[in-house]
Scaffold this motif. Structure first.
Motif, PDB file in Angstrom:
ATOM      1  N   THR A  23       0.840  -1.201   0.000  1.00  0.00           N
ATOM      2  CA  THR A  23       0.000   0.000   0.000  1.00  0.00           C
ATOM      3  C   THR A  23       0.873   1.249   0.000  1.00  0.00           C
ATOM      4  O   THR A  23       2.050   1.205   0.383  1.00  0.00           O
ATOM      5  N   ALA A  24       0.293   2.353  -0.398  1.00  0.00           N
ATOM      6  CA  ALA A  24       1.052   3.601  -0.505  1.00  0.00           C
ATOM      7  C   ALA A  24       1.630   4.018   0.840  1.00  0.00           C
ATOM      8  O   ALA A  24       2.772   4.509   0.914  1.00  0.00           O
ATOM      9  N   GLN A  25       0.847   3.853   1.920  1.00  0.00           N
ATOM     10  CA  GLN A  25       1.345   4.256   3.241  1.00  0.00           C
ATOM     11  C   GLN A  25       2.587   3.468   3.628  1.00  0.00           C
ATOM     12  O   GLN A  25       3.582   4.036   4.095  1.00  0.00           O
ATOM     13  N   TYR A  26       2.540   2.163   3.438  1.00  0.00           N
ATOM     14  CA  TYR A  26       3.689   1.341   3.804  1.00  0.00           C
ATOM     15  C   TYR A  26       4.869   1.572   2.868  1.00  0.00           C
ATOM     16  O   TYR A  26       6.024   1.520   3.297  1.00  0.00           O
ATOM     17  N   ILE A  27       4.608   1.790   1.590  1.00  0.00           N
ATOM     18  CA  ILE A  27       5.713   2.057   0.670  1.00  0.00           C
ATOM     19  C   ILE A  27       6.469   3.305   1.098  1.00  0.00           C
ATOM     20  O   ILE A  27       7.708   3.365   1.029  1.00  0.00           O
TER      21      ILE A  27
END
Length: 860
Positions: free
Chosen positions: A290-294
């Motif tokens: 996901t964008a947050q984790y990336i």
């Protein structure tokens, strides 16, 4: 508290960078006291204790010269990257800055004084200078190291050379890349840490394997969390090394905030040449895509990058169907590995990662294994699935590590045969151009060292050497799932050395033996001309103070890196270096601890799974024994592997059994398939052995089996007693923590022995053998010779006639090499006597304390 370069001052031209002596001494005092927690791993840099050697080192190292250290800044995506408040580590922006700072820290500690750092050699190189860099970064390196000199060491290698010019003596540490120079820096510091000479050096080293990676398994099989059980975290953390979603008191310590332990682990990994880490579990959670984790992964990558470490992710094959990625999601019908939708999705997700992490290395995939989805769920095979994702990421320079840990029960009754049956035909498949092997060039098949599951001893996996047309990555387990977890002292380097130096007897297409065919040759590509090579270590770095959960588990991480760099190294030499860097350079301490380590693995094999019996662990935690356990799935059950019956013990995989031996090259096929030629330490991997089978010792199988269980425990007893003797030489906290672990270790080893032997008795119908063990004795009391002592017992009752002396007047060891000592005598009846018997056996010293309870003999 580590010594850091943050206290120094950087000048221009030839001015010095120096760490204040007071800060160095204060930091060292903190780590030298009795409360040191092991958090520096093997990078503690204690002052050299030998005055003469310290004087020589100080004469040989007076100045560090690192030119242009801050010029080649590594990519940094996160604009708000910062260390957590109160950190003692610091972020660096270049790899040469990491090398420079390590020299400041290391030399300041080892030499017990600050060593100035110059940014230029000036008109004259100072006597005792240490010059670090590349030909591109350093005029001094260019002057004294030619391109031809450096060409053979490649991208990651280094040179360390001593020079003498008139009255000037100096050292050059050079690499073709800044990473190579960093590796050379750590190698140079390792010489000081281990009290080796640092003059007249002419060292040229490069790694034998290109990709030297860790797979971090987060909380599964995590034995290094900071809670009491060692399996999780406190203060909202989950116990693993990196914080992504901690809550409560630790919520403010999540990435992109960088914690001290991240930098310590990065330095430690770089110090042994580990250059990659897959940060999440192979049973992958799609949240990491996901964008947050990336964004958080990018911050972590930014912090690790100066140390030559690149990150990767484990992925789930069906991730494109996860609604968290809406509107960019696929249906099951669109998961066609040959279709544009599936490949396009993985290409888009990989591009998202590359945009934030330009050196992102790729994905690890566990597919169609233990409930994980994969291509077989949709009518495709492993080649189809691996190639689809590999083709999607190939334009981005990424790799796919496809794990071969598969054991579909429909493939074959024998679990050990299944992986090769699922992958071998794909490797043999002919391509349109006439070559063989369907897997793409950016696919690695990641295969465990043995055909089962990280057991303490397994035969080498038959796929190594058989997959001639496919890149293979060797997977070793650094975290000790089946080898004692965070409770047992088990040094794994001897096992890995045994694996890497096993002869596969691999042949060419004409059936001729290859000139280079050891497992190590297969892995490093020299056997079958593979240019891209990999070793992967399954690790569970945690948030415990010492990062690994057991102080001695640090040695396994250290050894994995050293053996990945050069698999030909001797495991005892690696142990000696680690002990010197971690505990002490005092010779008696080094010799004693190395001896403990070198026998610890073979001892564990003996009290858990001797002579080739496999996987007798209870299913709940893979720590304790349960040989009688039957589970819903047959091939998870200990009984599936032991096959215990009235005839004997072990799984027949010979030509008269499952014929697993046929998967090996002809020489090993014949050797393993014949009970007369199979190595006895692999006996029950390949044969159902009768209780009366005559062993090479002359004993029958039953007797040898029981004695092996007992010897394993006797070695742990020796380790416990030996560790106690080291107390005056070691710091208090770590000594006491290991002492407590060894007490647990001895008790649990005894539980393994008793649980297994008692269960085998139900089938063999025999009692434990007596009077013929390595530590068997008879004693003489009041003229009577008494024997028949079961070595598994904790004490023995000795009848003494009324009025007779309870003194032991003679001890008769069964083995002439055994030695005994009467530690105490009974003064009266009732009373107690203790006799200690010792012997140096094939894997090290073993000890038995006989506790004799002297009681009145009511019969006599």
């Amino acid at each position: 508290m580590p010594v850091t370069a943050a206290a120094g001052l950087v000048g221009t031209g030839g001015s010095a960078w120096a760490v204040g002596r007071e800060e160095v001494v204060a930091a060292l005092r903190t780590t030298a006291d009795g409360n040191y927690d092991g958090s520096d791993l093997w990078l503690r840099y204690m002052p050299v204790s030998d005055p003469g050697l310290l004087r020589k080192y100080r004469e040989s190292v007076t100045t560090v010269i690192v030119e242009n250290a801050d010029r080649n800044k590594v990519y940094r995506h996160s604009t708000n990257l910062s260390m957590a408040p109160g950190s003692t580590e610091r972020l660096v922006e270049t790899t040469l800055a990491a090398a420079r700072d390590e020299l400041v820290r290391g030399l300041g500690g080892l030499l017990d004084q600050a060593v100035p750092v110059k940014t230029s050699p000036g008109d004259r190189i100072p006597d005792g200078a240490v010059i670090v860099g590349t030909r591109d970064s350093s005029s001094a390196v260019r002057q004294y190291t030619s391109a031809d000199d450096l060409a053979p060491v490649g991208d990651d290698g280094y040179l360390i050379r001593s020079f003498s010019r008139g009255t000037q003596r100096f050292t050059v540490i050079a690499g073709n890349t800044e990473a190579g120079a960093l590796y050379g820096t750590f190698a140079f510091l390792r010489r000081l840490q281990t009290h080796k000479p640092i003059t007249r050096l002419d060292i040229s080293e490069s790694p034998r394997v290109k990709n030297r990676h860790l797979n971090n398994w987060e909380t599964v099989r995590l034995y290094a969390g900071n809670n009491a059980s060692g399996t999780g975290g406190l203060s909202g953390e989950n116990g693993t090394i990196f914080n992504f979603a901690a809550t409560g008191a630790s919520a403010g310590r999540n990435l992109p905030v960088i914690l001290d332990r991240y930098i310590v682990v990065a330095r430690a990994m770089a110090s042994v040449g580990i250059n990659g880490i897959t940060i999440n579990l192979v049973n992958a959670d799609n949240v990491y895509l996901t964008a947050q984790y990336i964004a958080q992964e990018a911050a972590l990558a930014d912090a690790l990058r100066p140390y030559g470490i690149k990150i990767a992710l484990s992925i789930n094959y069906t991730a494109p169907t996860d609604p968290r990625f809406a509107p960019d999601t696929l249906t099951n019908e669109q998961l066609d590995p040959h279709g544009d939708e599936f490949r396009g999705w993985w290409n888009r997700r990989a591009r998202m990662l590359r945009d934030s992490i330009p050196d992102f290395t790729g994905f690890t995939v566990k597919a169609n294994s233990e409930g994980q989805p994969g291509p077989q769920d949709f009518g495709d095979d492993h080649g189809d699935g691996a190639n689809a994702i590999a083709a999607a990421v190939a334009p981005l320079g990424m790799k796919i590590y496809w794990r071969t840990f598969v054991y579909n029960a429909d493939v074959d009754e024998d679990r050990l045969k299944r992986a090769y049956l699922e992958f071998g035909y794909i490797d043999d498949e002919r391509r349109p151009d006439g070559t063989r092997g369907r897997f793409l060039d950016n696919v690695f098949l990641q295969t465990k060292n043995g055909p089962l599951d990280f057991q303490a001893r397994e035969p080498v996996h038959p796929m190594f050497g058989r997959m001639e047309n496919t890149n293979q990555a060797l997977e070793l387990q650094v975290t000790q799932e089946y080898t004692g977890q965070d409770e047992m002292l088990c040094y794994l380097a001897p096992m890995w050395e045994e694996v890497l130096k096993t002869d596969t007897y691999a042949t060419d297409e004409r059936g001729r033996l290859l000139g280079k065919r050891l497992m190590g040759h297969i892995v490093d590509g020299t056997a079958q001309r593979h240019s891209d090579t990999a070793i992967v270590g399954v690790a569970n770095l945690g948030n415990a103070d010492n990062v690994t959960g057991h102080h001695f588990s640090q040695a396994n991480l250290f050894a994995f890196g050293r053996q990945s760099w050069d698999w030909t190294l001797d495991s005892a030499d690696i142990a000696a270096d680690w002990v010197r860097m971690t505990w002490s350079n005092r010779e008696h301490v080094v010799g004693t601890i190395v001896k403990m380590m070198m026998g610890s693995w073979e001892a564990l094999v003996s009290y858990q799974t001797p002579l080739g019996i496999a996987h007798q662990f209870r299913s709940s935690d893979h720590y304790g024994p349960n040989p009688a356990e039957r589970l819903a799935r047959d091939d998870w059950s200990p009984v599936y592997y032991n096959k215990a019956d009235s005839v004997g013990l072990g799984y027949d995989r010979s030509p008269t059994g499952s014929d697993f031996t046929a998967q090996y090259f002809p020489t090993l096929e014949a050797r393993y398939g014949n009970i007369g030629t199979v190595p006895e330490n692999l006996l029950m991997w390949f044969h159902h052995v009768s209780w009366d089978h005559r062993m090479r010792s002359g004993r029958i199988f039953w007797d040898e089996l029981v004695y092996r269980y007992q010897m394993g425990v006797q070695y742990v007893t020796w380790m416990r007693l030996t560790w106690d003797s080291l107390q005056p030489s070691l710091d208090a906290r770590r000594f006491s923590e290991v002492k407590a672990k060894l007490a647990i270790h001895e008790a649990d080893a005894g539980d393994w022995r008793d649980t297994c032997v008692n269960y085998w008795k139900e089938f063999s119908g025999r009692d434990n053998p007596v009077d013929d063990g390595p530590l068997s004795i008879k004693i003489v009391v009041n003229g009577r010779t008494i024997g028949g002592f079961d070595l598994s017992a904790s004490s023995y009752t000795i009848p003494v006639a009324a009025g007779a002396s309870p003194k032991i007047t003679k001890v008769k060891p069964a083995d002439r090499a055994a030695r005994y000592e009467i530690l105490s005598q009974a003064d009266d009846v009732p009373g107690q006597a203790i006799v200690r018997v010792t012997k140096e056996d094939f894997f090290g010293p073993i000890v038995k304390n006989y506790v004799f309870i002297m009681e009145h003999d009511t019969v006599l």
